[in-house]
Design a protein around this motif. Structure first.
Motif, PDB file in Angstrom:
ATOM      1  N   UNK A 237      54.233  52.809  43.815  1.00 50.03           N
ATOM      2  CA  UNK A 237      54.840  51.669  44.399  1.00 50.03           C
ATOM      3  C   UNK A 237      56.042  52.174  45.369  1.00 50.03           C
ATOM      4  N   UNK A 238      56.663  53.391  45.102  1.00 51.15           N
ATOM      5  CA  UNK A 238      57.576  54.169  46.096  1.00 51.15           C
ATOM      6  C   UNK A 238      56.705  54.386  47.359  1.00 51.15           C
ATOM      7  N   UNK A 239      55.469  54.818  47.125  1.00 56.52           N
ATOM      8  CA  UNK A 239      54.626  55.268  48.368  1.00 56.52           C
ATOM      9  C   UNK A 239      54.354  54.136  49.412  1.00 56.52           C
ATOM     10  N   UNK A 240      54.163  52.787  48.430  1.00 53.86           N
ATOM     11  CA  UNK A 240      53.678  51.662  49.108  1.00 53.86           C
ATOM     12  C   UNK A 240      54.811  51.215  50.010  1.00 53.86           C
ATOM     13  N   UNK A 241      56.141  51.632  49.719  1.00 56.11           N
ATOM     14  CA  UNK A 241      57.369  50.941  50.407  1.00 56.11           C
ATOM     15  C   UNK A 241      57.192  51.557  51.900  1.00 56.11           C
ATOM     16  N   UNK A 242      56.783  52.899  51.816  1.00 55.70           N
ATOM     17  CA  UNK A 242      56.620  53.457  53.222  1.00 55.70           C
ATOM     18  C   UNK A 242      55.672  52.917  54.011  1.00 55.70           C
ATOM     19  N   UNK A 243      54.599  52.080  53.613  1.00 60.21           N
ATOM     20  CA  UNK A 243      53.599  51.556  54.318  1.00 60.21           C
ATOM     21  C   UNK A 243      53.762  50.058  54.765  1.00 60.21           C
ATOM     22  N   UNK A 244      54.937  49.596  54.344  1.00 54.03           N
ATOM     23  CA  UNK A 244      55.259  48.153  54.507  1.00 54.03           C
ATOM     24  C   UNK A 244      55.018  47.864  56.268  1.00 54.03           C
ATOM     25  N   UNK A 245      54.479  46.784  56.496  1.00 46.31           N
ATOM     26  CA  UNK A 245      54.234  46.336  57.838  1.00 46.31           C
ATOM     27  C   UNK A 245      55.421  45.103  57.907  1.00 46.31           C
ATOM     28  N   UNK A 246      56.337  45.478  58.817  1.00 43.67           N
ATOM     29  CA  UNK A 246      57.408  44.425  58.816  1.00 43.67           C
ATOM     30  C   UNK A 246      57.244  43.360  59.968  1.00 43.67           C
ATOM     31  N   UNK A 247      57.721  42.182  59.518  1.00 39.53           N
ATOM     32  CA  UNK A 247      57.473  41.056  60.254  1.00 39.53           C
ATOM     33  C   UNK A 247      57.999  41.107  61.778  1.00 39.53           C
ATOM     34  N   UNK A 248      59.378  41.779  61.562  1.00 39.95           N
ATOM     35  CA  UNK A 248      60.236  41.919  62.876  1.00 39.95           C
ATOM     36  C   UNK A 248      60.408  43.543  62.825  1.00 39.95           C
ATOM     37  N   UNK A 249      59.524  44.367  63.361  1.00 40.08           N
ATOM     38  CA  UNK A 249      59.719  45.818  63.291  1.00 40.08           C
ATOM     39  C   UNK A 249      60.812  46.194  64.312  1.00 40.08           C
ATOM     40  N   UNK A 250      61.036  45.532  65.048  1.00 38.12           N
ATOM     41  CA  UNK A 250      62.337  45.887  66.004  1.00 38.12           C
ATOM     42  C   UNK A 250      63.478  45.594  65.248  1.00 38.12           C
ATOM     43  N   UNK A 251      63.416  44.702  64.355  1.00 36.49           N
ATOM     44  CA  UNK A 251      65.032  44.647  63.474  1.00 36.49           C
ATOM     45  C   UNK A 251      64.955  45.502  62.148  1.00 36.49           C
ATOM     46  N   UNK A 252      63.880  45.699  61.372  1.00 38.76           N
ATOM     47  CA  UNK A 252      63.675  45.906  60.071  1.00 38.76           C
ATOM     48  C   UNK A 252      62.738  47.193  60.215  1.00 38.76           C
ATOM     49  N   UNK A 253      63.038  48.393  59.529  1.00 41.61           N
ATOM     50  CA  UNK A 253      61.816  49.429  59.349  1.00 41.61           C
ATOM     51  C   UNK A 253      62.017  50.330  58.129  1.00 41.61           C
ATOM     52  N   UNK A 254      62.782  49.806  57.218  1.00 40.65           N
ATOM     53  CA  UNK A 254      62.768  50.286  55.852  1.00 40.65           C
ATOM     54  C   UNK A 254      62.909  49.225  54.724  1.00 40.65           C
ATOM     55  N   UNK A 255      62.275  49.677  53.757  1.00 40.50           N
ATOM     56  CA  UNK A 255      62.181  48.947  52.488  1.00 40.50           C
ATOM     57  C   UNK A 255      62.844  49.804  51.229  1.00 40.50           C
ATOM     58  N   UNK A 256      63.502  49.209  50.256  1.00 37.94           N
ATOM     59  CA  UNK A 256      63.960  50.004  49.391  1.00 37.94           C
ATOM     60  C   UNK A 256      63.897  48.921  48.099  1.00 37.94           C
ATOM     61  N   UNK A 257      63.497  49.451  47.075  1.00 42.47           N
ATOM     62  CA  UNK A 257      63.400  48.566  45.803  1.00 42.47           C
ATOM     63  C   UNK A 257      62.835  49.600  44.729  1.00 42.47           C
ATOM     64  N   UNK A 258      62.576  48.926  43.479  1.00 45.22           N
ATOM     65  CA  UNK A 258      62.166  49.853  42.407  1.00 45.22           C
ATOM     66  C   UNK A 258      61.155  48.727  41.469  1.00 45.22           C
ATOM     67  N   UNK A 259      59.971  49.628  41.092  1.00 42.05           N
ATOM     68  CA  UNK A 259      59.307  48.827  39.880  1.00 42.05           C
ATOM     69  C   UNK A 259      59.845  49.400  38.642  1.00 42.05           C
ATOM     70  N   UNK A 260      60.618  48.472  38.077  1.00 40.96           N
ATOM     71  CA  UNK A 260      61.414  48.920  36.866  1.00 40.96           C
ATOM     72  C   UNK A 260      61.185  48.160  35.722  1.00 40.96           C
TER      73      UNK A 260
END
Lengths: 414, 254
Positions: A237-260
């Motif tokens: 899950x953490x690895x996939x957070x680094x592969x997220x394709x953002x809808x607005x890449x100019x505004x967002x570039x990181x996702x944080x979260x947890x599979x808990x």
């Protein structure tokens, strides 16, 4: 030896009725509060229907999407869950369901409010609801956007009347009609994953804009084959957070979260932590510390009462020492007596807790709460009573064991 | 000064001694020394005052003897008994019981020696009010780790020995003073200790009951060879024992 100790302890308690009553009150009241709290926690996080698979279930409950100057925190969106969680490898099932949303209907001119959850078909396979009639929602219902609903018993009673069947009948939610296909037992409101009054297919929602969102109003459930798969899935899950394709890449570039686990999520919410921060250990430590602190006041009181009893029982201590009781034997005896008292207080506390929990349940303070005392609560009560007994008995027992035998026989302990 | 006392030899009776409570008859061997005190002192010290309770006490009591300790109040009788009974540690000198030198033993070892070697009879009985007679008598056996059935059997036998088998389920408050002291005697002998220490055992009893208790102790001494040390104020009772140790101001005067 134990029987002799118990006999002595029992006779001492019966002889000093006032002291016993005061001690029992302190012990039972303390345990009452602790057991009610324990019961609330138990009913919130322990595995019970419909969350029978909780021990091998992980969830995605909160996320944070960040850019250089912007941050968006909330539940994950359907798009994120569908693309990055539903595709996790080697899991038994993955479900996506919405957070609770309010809906209303009018019945004979009266407004009735519901809590509605939108689900896929897997939701009903991971969670095992008790069906009173009908069937669960299916993947087909979701894919075809069928306007069908599963309702709980309370909703059936409110909308269709007591004793009536709801299957095939229509319920209006914000003006949209849904055909009832199933009725389940009420689920307490604090079971935040399964709880709702009405469940409808995700696909039956009028607007489908949510399907692309990375942050939104959905949660994900992942049913692993076994608990030992958790670390692998969490790493993936953490690895996939680094592969997220953002809808607005100019505004967002990181996702944080947890599979808990549910407990981790509860801890995060209670301790106001960020989505990726783990807080369950800290929560448990905080709770244990608070319980210890709460127990310490009556324990100190009991210690003080016990110390005053030393003088009264000095002759007995002198006799036992004279005839071969070592200090450790006396400590054992007195601690056992005190544990006996605390266990008696525990039984009273257990009965009182049952009454209080029944009263909370009947008050409707927490919708559909069905508090009760199960074997886990009983085990907690036993543990707490014993711990309390040891906590309040050890120091007086140690003090007693240190008494000089001659002084003890004279009744002038020093 | 070392004082040897051997009443049995003086009375021309066969020499007996106890080993773990079992009376052993041995006509040839000298009875072994059960209690030996050499230069025992007991001084209570506070910041300002130093009180000498016992000064240079030497005493040897052989197996099977019955001696009494006399002296005015405050002369150190009870202190001496407590030192012999390992309830109080001397500040100087040596104590040995049945060949065990008492010195650096810890609490657990002293408790074990008290349990195995000594039985106590107190002036005020010191029965535990919350336990019935049988449970009171069982107390010394609790600390030997014996199974319950064996403890019961031994406690019943001890109560039969003192003539109280009909009162086993009574509580101390339901008994007369004499009966309570009989229970205390049963408790003292239930573990068959080699040494019986009695601190004014008849002090709280009328003369008839006192005589009954004395008869019982003489029987135990005679029939089981139990070594008995008794503190008493009563000259008549003291004279019925084989020897009298007299104390005055903590010193041994006879």
């Amino acid at each position: 030896m134990l029987v002799n100790y118990l006999k002595t302890g029992l006779r001492v308690l019966l002889r000093r009725k006032f002291f016993t009553a005061i001690s029992l009150f302190a012990v039972s009241f303390t345990l009452l509060v602790l057991m009610v709290v324990t019961s609330l926690i138990d009913h919130t996080v322990s595995p019970m229907k419909p969350e029978v698979n909780q021990h091998r279930t992980l969830g995605v409950f909160s996320m944070q999407m960040q850019g250089e100057n912007i941050r968006q925190t909330g539940s994950p969106g359907y798009g994120f869950l569908d693309r990055y969680v539903r595709t996790l490898p080697d899991v038994e099932r993955v479900s996506i369901y919405s957070q609770l949303q309010p809906a209303i209907t009018y019945l004979e001119g009266q407004k009735i409010a519901f809590q509605v959850k939108r689900t896929d078909g897997d939701f009903w396979q991971i969670l095992r609801f008790d069906f009173l009639e009908g069937r669960p929602l299916t993947a087909d219902d979701d894919q075809k956007g069928q306007a069908v609903a599963v309702i709980n018993a309370a909703t059936r009673r409110r909308v269709f009347g007591a004793g009536a069947s709801a299957i095939g009948q229509t319920i209006q939610l914000d003006g949209q009609p849904f055909r009832v296909v199933g009725v389940v037992q009420d689920v307490p409101a604090f079971r935040f994953v399964p709880y709702a009054d009405v469940w409808i297919p995700i696909g039956a929602t009028r607007s489908q804009d949510f399907r692309r969102q990375l942050i939104g109003a959905f949660n994900g459930l992942v049913l692993a084959h076994q608990r030992s798969d958790f670390p692998r899935l969490q790493d993936e899950f953490q690895a996939r957070l680094g592969q997220v394709e953002f809808l607005e890449p100019d505004r967002y570039d990181r996702m944080e979260g947890a599979l808990d686990t549910h407990l981790d999520e509860l801890a995060r919410q209670l301790m106001n932590a960020r989505p990726a921060e783990k807080r369950s250990n800290r929560l448990m430590l905080t709770l244990a510390g608070a319980m210890l602190l709460f127990m310490s006041l009556p324990a100190i009181n009991l210690v003080s009462i016990n110390l005053s009893r030393i003088l009264e029982r000095s002759s007995e201590i002198g006799v036992r020492k004279s005839f071969g009781a070592s200090g450790s034997a006396l400590i054992g005896q007195f601690v056992i007596e005190n544990v006996l008292l605390c266990l008696a207080g525990g039984v009273i506390g257990l009965v009182l807790s049952w009454c209080v929990l029944a009263a909370i349940g009947a008050s409707g303070l927490i919708p559909h709460a069905k508090f009760g005392l199960n074997y886990r609560i009983f085990a907690y009560a036993l543990f707490l009573a014993t711990f309390f007994g040891v906590l309040s008995g050890v120091y007086p027992a140690w003090k007693m064991s240190r008494m000089h035998p001659v002084a003890a026989l004279r009744g002038t302990p020093r | 000064m070392t004082r040897d006392v051997d009443a049995r030899a003086a009375a021309g009776k066969p020499e007996t001694f106890t080993a773990g409570g079992v009376a052993v008859l041995d006509r040839k061997q000298e009875p072994r020394v059960m209690i030996e005190l050499a230069g025992v002192e007991k001084v209570y010290r506070t910041e300002r005052i130093e009180t000498v309770a016992l000064s240079h006490i030497n005493l040897k009591v052989k197996a099977g003897e019955f001696i009494s300790i006399m002296g005015p109040s405050g002369s150190g009788k009870s202190t001496l008994l407590n030192v012999i009974g390992l309830l109080d540690a001397p500040t100087g000198g040596q104590v040995a019981l049945d060949g065990h030198g008492i010195g650096s033993q810890g609490d657990r070892e002293l408790a074990r020696l008290r349990n195995q070697l000594i039985g106590f009879i107190f002036q005020t009985f010191h029965l535990i009010a919350d336990l019935n007679v049988l449970d009171n008598v069982e107390i010394p056996l609790l600390y030997r780790g014996l199974p319950g059935s064996q403890r019961r059997r031994m406690a019943r036998a001890a109560l039969e020995r003192v003539g109280l088998s009909a009162r086993m389920q009574h509580f101390p408050s339901q008994l007369s003073g004499g009966q309570q002291q009989r229970v205390a005697v049963a408790r003292a002998i239930v573990g068959e200790p080699g040494i019986l220490l009695a601190d004014e055992p008849t002090g709280n009893l009328d003369s008839r009951m006192g005589d009954e208790i004395m008869d019982l102790m003489h029987e135990l001494n005679r029939e089981r060879g139990t070594t008995i040390v008794m503190v008493t104020h009563d000259q008549r009772l003291a004279e019925s024992t084989s020897h009298i140790v007299r104390l005055f101001d903590g010193r041994q005067v006879a």
